[in-house]
Structures are given as C-alpha cells and as structure tokens.
Design a protein around this motif. Structure first.
Motif, short mmCIF file in Angstrom:
data_model
loop_
_atom_site.label_atom_id
_atom_site.label_comp_id
_atom_site.label_asym_id
_atom_site.label_seq_id
_atom_site.Cartn_x
_atom_site.Cartn_y
_atom_site.Cartn_z
N ARG A 121 0.90 -0.75 0.12
CA ARG A 121 -0.15 0.06 -0.16
C ARG A 121 0.96 1.33 -0.37
N GLY A 122 1.66 1.52 0.61
CA GLY A 122 2.86 2.81 1.28
C GLY A 122 3.51 2.84 -0.29
N GLY A 123 3.79 1.31 -0.85
CA GLY A 123 4.57 2.05 -2.18
C GLY A 123 3.99 2.28 -3.36
N ILE A 124 2.77 1.66 -3.38
CA ILE A 124 1.91 2.09 -4.44
C ILE A 124 1.25 3.82 -4.69
N GLN A 125 0.59 4.50 -3.25
CA GLN A 125 0.27 5.05 -2.17
C GLN A 125 1.99 6.31 -2.82
N ALA A 126 3.10 5.72 -2.40
CA ALA A 126 4.40 6.80 -3.27
C ALA A 126 4.02 7.55 -4.43
N VAL A 127 3.14 6.59 -5.24
CA VAL A 127 3.84 7.34 -6.90
C VAL A 127 2.52 8.07 -7.26
N PRO A 128 2.94 9.91 -6.86
CA PRO A 128 2.38 10.95 -7.34
C PRO A 128 0.81 10.39 -8.38
N VAL A 129 0.12 11.19 -6.94
CA VAL A 129 -1.27 10.34 -7.98
C VAL A 129 -1.91 10.73 -9.43
N GLY A 130 -1.35 12.27 -9.54
CA GLY A 130 -1.25 12.26 -11.09
C GLY A 130 -1.16 11.62 -11.82
N GLN A 131 -0.13 10.71 -12.00
CA GLN A 131 0.10 9.59 -13.07
C GLN A 131 -1.66 8.83 -13.19
N MET A 132 -1.52 9.20 -12.51
CA MET A 132 -3.05 7.78 -12.59
C MET A 132 -3.91 8.61 -13.21
N GLU A 133 -4.12 9.86 -12.63
CA GLU A 133 -5.30 10.41 -13.19
C GLU A 133 -5.35 11.25 -14.59
N ALA A 134 -3.08 11.42 -14.77
CA ALA A 134 -3.11 11.57 -16.03
C ALA A 134 -3.69 10.33 -17.16
N SER A 135 -3.27 9.22 -16.69
CA SER A 135 -3.46 7.92 -17.62
C SER A 135 -4.52 7.23 -17.50
N ARG A 136 -5.97 7.99 -16.40
CA ARG A 136 -6.62 7.65 -16.78
C ARG A 136 -7.69 8.78 -17.60
N SER A 137 -6.83 9.69 -17.90
CA SER A 137 -7.73 10.67 -18.72
C SER A 137 -7.27 10.68 -20.47
N LEU A 138 -6.21 9.88 -20.57
CA LEU A 138 -6.26 9.41 -21.82
C LEU A 138 -6.79 8.18 -22.14
N GLY A 139 -7.54 7.48 -21.09
CA GLY A 139 -8.31 6.32 -21.99
C GLY A 139 -8.39 4.71 -21.29
N ILE A 140 -7.10 5.06 -21.14
CA ILE A 140 -6.21 3.90 -19.93
C ILE A 140 -7.19 3.84 -19.31
N SER A 141 -6.67 1.76 -18.98
CA SER A 141 -8.02 1.46 -17.93
C SER A 141 -7.18 1.28 -16.73
#
Ligand code: GLN
Length: 494
Positions: A387-407
């Motif tokens: 959990r700690g490892g995943i949450q350490a990756v900036p949340v903006g990366q998930m948002e950017a990827s999802r907004s490009l339409g990646i699942s």
C-alpha cells in the motif's frame, strides 16, 4: 427448606463419583495380560529436560527412566510409539488438545489433574523440594521472604509455591523449561528453584553446585497419563506392560541404570563440551537440522506471505470500498495479535475448538502451524508495504493515464506498479530479515528450530554463554548472507 441445598449437593456429589472411579485405576494389575492397540501409532509427549526421567545424552538422544520405560512397555505390549519432547507444559497442552495420545514426564498424579487426565498405575513417587546454590544461606521457607523462586510452568511444584506464597512472601518466576530455570539459578537471576526431589538430587550427583536445605513435600505418585476418557486401551497397555516389566525385573534394571550410582554412564560426555569447538563438534548435526527447519520456516512462510500480502495490499488501494475494508480488517486483526499468541492459537486453540464441536481429535502439525502463523503475520506487514509503495507514486500519474483513456488495470500494471515495486524492494528485504528472526518465536509451540535446538543442548550441558553465542553467530551469518543476496537481487530488478 426449598430443596436448593440438596440440589447443590446432589449436583456436585454425584460428579465426585467420577473422580473416585479414576482412583480405582491405581489398583494393581497382574502380570501376563495384554490389551489390543486401537491406533497404528501412539504419539507420546514428554519433557525436554527432566533428568533422570527424560533428558538428552551427549549424542542428542532422549534417554532416561521414562524414555526407557515407555519404549520397553510398547515393545512388551506390541504397540508403536512416536515420542516428542516439547517440554512439560507443552506436553500437557499437547495431550489436552489431542496433539499427543499420552504423556510420560515424571508427571505427578494430583487431584486437580484427575479432572482432566486419566492416569496409569504409578511407577515412582516424588516430593517437591527447594534447591539453592551451594553458597546460599537460605535454610528455611521463612528465609525466602522477598526472594525469587523459579519454577516450571504447569508443574505440581508451581501449585505448591502459589499456595504458600502469601505465607512466606517470596516472588515466583515461571519458566517454560528446566534448562532456563537452572541457568537462571546458576547466574543468580533467581535465588532458589522448586523441582522434583529426584531431579534436583540427580543434578547434584552430576556435579551441579546446588543443595536442598529443606526436606521435600509429597506431591503425589508419578504416572503415565492420557486425556480423560481418551485412549483407555493405552492406559490398559501401560499397566499391563508395567506389571510385566516389574515381574521380569526389567523395571528395576531401568531404575538402577539411572539412579544407582553417581557415575551414570548415560550422561558422561565423550567430547569436552566446555569449549566452543567441543560444543560445535558434538552438536553440529543437531544445529544444522535446526537451521534447516528455521530456513524452511522463513522461506516458505515468506513466499506465502508475499502472495497474501500483495493481494491484500492491492485491495487496500482498490477503487472498491468493500475491498479496502476487507484489507483493513485483515491488517488490523493480524497486526494486533502477538505472533506467539497467533501460533499458540493455531496450534493448540483451533484443534481444541474443533474437537469440542466434532468430538474428533484433529491435531495440526507443529511445522504447519508455525508456517501459517508466520505467513499471516508477515502478510499483514507486506500488505502495508505494498500500500505504501503504491501510494508513494504521485496520484497525478493515475489521473493523467486514466484521462488518456487507459484502463485502471493497465495503468496499474504499466505505470504505477513498476515504480512502486522499486520503492517497495528495500522494505521487502527488511521484512524478510524480520520474518527469519520471528521464527524463534514459534519455538514456543515446541517446534525444534534453531533456537529450540540450542535450548535443548543447553538443557544438557548448561553451557548457556557459549551456546547462545553460537546461536547468535549462526543467525548473524545467515541473515547477513541472505541480505547480501537480496540486495544483489534488488539491484538487478531495479
Ligand atoms: N512431577 C512434577 C509434576 O508433575 C514435575 C514434572 C516435570 O517437570 N516434568 O508437576
């Protein structure tokens, strides 16, 4: 007047009949009888260090009156046995939870025990007696005021000490096994010990600088025990066998072998065990096998823990609330229970519970129980690392990827996890080291891993300083080697 008193008396007086039935077991069996075994093999639990009844000789085999006796009886009556030596208290637990069918460990027949055990006819009788160092000036129970007396957990001596504590005002320190108790007496951590008279006398005859200033108090006859109501044929066979061995002189021979003279050949060591080299030379096989169990425990449980931990770790960052809650409960529950209690619960508690429901004895192997406890424990911490490892990756990366339409799944796999893994790796190595060290804790259930192996050796030769130093170095070397290896692996993965 309203009959309540009669009801109470009837209720308890009728149950006291059962205990008098047990007493009738001590009537003498005549020689020449045989009973039929019901099981193909009986597991017999015993103490780990209780010379001259049960102890290890210099080639690490368990010998003593009890060991010889049960083997001779099994042979006489034609049944198979497997002996385990987890220690007195652990043996009692083993019989009560169905891990073992019977126990022989210089065990005294006490009224309290008759409620939960059926006993064979007795083969010895013992007092409990106070032991102090030769140089001590304790000469009566009154002298014990404010002093600390050591005793083994679950023994009749412990009952005696507890009952008389307020009268004499001593402190009681409880030990899991005889070796740590005598060690503590020798090093001065406690002022006296309470143990069975033949045991103290035997250790004095073997050169221990101890004395017994006060006469002993009877604690009952010594006998073989099974769980109340279980394995009646085993008691029958024991009684028959004992009668035969008494008739043919074999029993006396066993007693003489261990009690006759001071120079019991059984315990004189061939190799000098007072040097580190001698200790290693004499015990390396045992130590290596203990090390093998420790490594197997650590590696297997850690592999399982990684799988469980990653699953719960992924749950904890999942977009679904229910999964996050499940993960949170798992981590909180497991992290909130001490590992030793978890192991005891799995090894003794659960079989006891299953038996109370199904009426069937369902013992669990000590290695399996230890592995489960270690796996669950490490899994909870690994889930948090993930959990700690995943949450350490900036949340903006998930948002950017999802907004490009990646699942979500693809983003996790291709973007988040590769970065998170890098962050987690050092923690994994750390957790593995902890897991390896935690294996010592599960020795509490009688599992003979490296630490328990060392304790058993010390029980025989009292070389606690050198032996614990050897153990510490063993762990240090193994952990250093494994962390080096892990670091190299870590670099490659990076
Ligand atoms: N005879 C004592 C008892 O039954 C101690 C037995 C032992 O320590 N193995 O409690």
């Amino acid at each position: 007047k309203d009959g309540s008193l009669d009801k109470i008396i009837n209720k308890w007086a009728s149950s006291s009949k059962t205990s008098s039935q047990v007493t009738s077991l001590t009537s003498t069996t005549s020689a020449g009888q045989k009973a039929t075994p019901v099981k193909s093999k009986y597991v017999i639990a015993s103490d780990s260090s209780f010379a001259p009844f049960v102890f290890q000789n210099s080639s690490n085999q368990y010998i003593g009156i009890d060991m010889d006796l049960i083997k001779a009886i099994a042979e006489d009556q034609g049944f198979e046995i497997e002996i385990t030596n987890p220690g007195f208290d652990a043996a009692i637990n083993a019989v009560q939870s169905g891990q073992a069918d019977g126990m022989i460990a210089g065990m005294s027949v006490t009224d309290a025990r008759k409620a939960t055990f059926d006993f064979s006819e007795s083969y010895y009788t013992a007092n409990t007696i106070l032991g102090v160092k030769e140089s001590s000036n304790i000469a009566s129970y009154e002298d014990l005021k404010g002093k600390t007396v050591g005793v083994k957990n679950g023994t009749a001596s412990q009952t005696f000490l507890t009952e008389n504590q307020s009268k004499y005002g001593y402190k009681i320190k409880t030990f899991a096994d005889g070796s740590s108790m005598y060690d503590s007496l020798n090093t001065g951590a406690i002022d006296a010990v309470m143990d069975d008279e033949p045991v103290l006398k035997y250790s004095i005859s073997q050169g221990q600088k101890l004395k017994t200033p006060i006469a002993g108090t009877p604690i009952g006859e010594t006998a073989f025990a099974v769980k109340k109501g279980a394995n009646p044929e085993l008691i029958q066979m024991f009684n028959n066998g004992l009668a035969n061995l008494k008739a043919n002189g074999e029993f006396q021979k066993i007693l003489d072998k261990y009690l006759a003279s001071e120079s019991s050949s059984a315990s004189t060591s061939t190799v000098d065990e007072t040097t580190i080299w001698g200790l290693l030379q004499n015990n390396y096989k045992q130590l290596l096998s203990g090390l093998g169990i420790t490594l197997a425990l650590a590696l297997i449980s850690f592999a399982i823990a990684i799988v469980i931990g990653i699953i719960f770790g992924m749950f904890s960052v999942s977009p679904y609330r229910s999964l996050r809650v499940i993960s949170e409960i798992f981590v909180d529950v497991i992290r909130g229970i001490p590992l030793m209690i978890l192991a005891a619960f799995i090894f003794w508690g659960i079989p006891n519970f299953i038996e109370s429901i199904t009426g069937q004895q369902s013992p669990i192997n000590d290695f399996v129980a230890g592995t489960i406890a270690l796996s669950l424990n490490a899994a909870a911490y690994i889930a948090e690392i993930v959990r700690g490892g995943i949450q350490a990756v900036p949340v903006g990366q998930m948002e950017a990827s999802r907004s490009l339409g990646i699942s979500y799944g693809k983003t996790m796999r291709k973007i988040i996890l590769p970065q998170a893994t890098k962050l987690m790796l050092p923690n994994f190595v750390n957790q593995f080291v902890i897991a390896l060290k935690d294996t010592t804790i599960v020795s509490a259930i009688g599992l003979v891993e490296l630490f328990q192996t060392g304790k058993i050796i010390i029980a025989r030769n009292y070389q606690s300083f050198k032996m614990y130093a050897i153990l510490a170095i063993f762990y240090l070397v193994i952990i250093t080697l494994l962390t080096r290896l892990a670091k190299r692996l870590e670099k490659r993965i990076r």
